[in-house]
Design an enzyme around this catalytic site. Sequence first.
Site, mmCIF file in Angstrom:
data_model
loop_
_atom_site.group_PDB
_atom_site.id
_atom_site.type_symbol
_atom_site.label_atom_id
_atom_site.label_comp_id
_atom_site.label_asym_id
_atom_site.label_seq_id
_atom_site.Cartn_x
_atom_site.Cartn_y
_atom_site.Cartn_z
ATOM 1 N N MET A 112 0.817 -1.214 0.000
ATOM 2 C CA MET A 112 0.000 0.000 0.000
ATOM 3 C C MET A 112 0.854 1.268 0.000
ATOM 4 O O MET A 112 2.073 1.219 0.178
ATOM 5 C CB MET A 112 -0.918 -0.002 1.226
ATOM 6 C CG MET A 112 -1.925 -1.137 1.238
ATOM 7 S SD MET A 112 -2.969 -1.157 2.713
ATOM 8 C CE MET A 112 -3.959 0.330 2.459
ATOM 9 N N HIS A 113 0.200 2.396 -0.213
ATOM 10 C CA HIS A 113 0.717 3.748 0.036
ATOM 11 C C HIS A 113 1.750 4.253 -0.964
ATOM 12 O O HIS A 113 2.050 5.443 -0.979
ATOM 13 C CB HIS A 113 1.336 3.866 1.439
ATOM 14 C CG HIS A 113 0.526 3.296 2.540
ATOM 15 N ND1 HIS A 113 -0.785 3.631 2.748
ATOM 16 C CD2 HIS A 113 0.844 2.387 3.506
ATOM 17 C CE1 HIS A 113 -1.246 2.967 3.803
ATOM 18 N NE2 HIS A 113 -0.285 2.198 4.267
ATOM 19 N N ASP A 119 -2.728 -4.897 0.415
ATOM 20 C CA ASP A 119 -2.258 -6.221 0.824
ATOM 21 C C ASP A 119 -2.922 -6.734 2.092
ATOM 22 O O ASP A 119 -3.272 -7.924 2.194
ATOM 23 C CB ASP A 119 -0.737 -6.251 0.962
ATOM 24 C CG ASP A 119 -0.166 -5.132 1.831
ATOM 25 O OD1 ASP A 119 -0.955 -4.346 2.425
ATOM 26 O OD2 ASP A 119 1.060 -5.023 1.910
#
Length: 488
Positions: free
Chosen positions: A78-79, A237
């Site tokens: 992520m991110h 995830d």
Amino acid sequence: MYYVGIDLGTSAVKLLLMREDGKIENVVSREYELSFPQPGWSEQNPEDWYRQTLDGLKKLVHAVDPKEIAGISFGGQMHGLVALDEDDNVIRPAILWNDGRSQEEVVYFNETIGKKVISGYTGNIAFAGFTAPKILWMKKHEPELFAKIKKIMLPKDYLAYKLSGSFSTDYSDASGMLLLDVEHKCWSEPMCELCGITKDILPKLYESYEAVGYLKSEIADSLGMKRDVVIAAGAGDNAAAAVGTGTVGKNKCNISLGTSGTIFITSDCFRVDANNALHAFAHADGKYHLMGCMLSAASCNKWWMDNILKTDRYAEEQKDIVKLGENHVYFLPYLMGERSPWNDPMARGAFVGMGLDTKREDMVQAVLEGVAFATRDMYEAARSAGISLEHSMICGGGAKSPLWQKMIANILNISIDIPNCEEGPGMGGAMLAMVADGKYATVEDAANAIVSVKSTCEPDAELVKKYEERYRSFRKLYPALKDVYGKL
């Protein structure tokens, strides 16, 4: 029919081929480089993700008739900030989830604008790993590159874009950008303005189980697949891993011991904890979840074993650890800073309590316990929000250790359920593809049909008592070292 789940991780992409009844036919993994240009920075080349994914797909489909593959979806780190120009070229290496360069931008969001305001816009406060602070960093430090941005996307969404041509993301992954109004599931205009971007450079939003397009014809032809292979949006995830462990529906929990560590608690409705120690995100089943995240979990043990002890005999190093709840050595697992509950990118790892009688196994035990204690920190944040748990599923590489399972169960004083098949985000991704293809009506239906529990690790009352005392001591260590970290 068969379905592919693509787990885009930090060190490798793992591709999983699953039958519609849940039986896994094949798993292929392809590694790529992780770059640390400066201390606290973490980057990757998105083209490496795509190249290795295609290579993995070629090997994956040899196990079956490629024409029988009906859907593909994702669970991804992520991110990360992936920025493309008007010709769809990657402008700069992706800035990853564990990158800590945007500390000034986090202070700007949380202190200058204010945590209450930012949380009102998005449901969350700023953390250095989130995408919005990275965008603001790029605007300040790389203005020429920033000016070229025509598309901003997350890592797994880059794969979806390359495979299908669909510029899309899902609500669970978008929740971690600090650009989404999570409660109302739409991009936040005020956050876009603060970052100096417009909504047109952000992807279209979907539920994780929705189809966003089909596999490009040229890719399908090269792999021997049909041209109507469904591409589903996928999930971040942790949300995908939660699907893979059946953590869908109200008030269920999944603990992940991967590169990072999480405690993931489902909810039918949107909620925010008062201290913003937990992330308030959308879930892949169309509902919501609260999540605590520690930046270094199983990676702490990998660092200790590979870099310090220089051995790959993980199980061998754990076999002599028998005095649980009695270790005099503590380990703070903040090797890449820490997110929940401290939100401190300056924090670092530390051993405390060593003496001349300290042995090798004491140090190994301390590393494992340190991660478990930090997981307890996240659970305490959930308890302060009125959440009480009796059971949790567990997943991730670290979860394969029976010793670690036992520590988690006793330090948190909850039952730990071990799934029959644990393949993390890849398994969840394949299940999401099934829903997108209509094999199951809902994500919960897919989970009920496919996921089962192999065994349960129950807490022991005497060990719980010993670990409670140890945890109280562990809890005092970060506050005592906080000012030291800043000076280091």
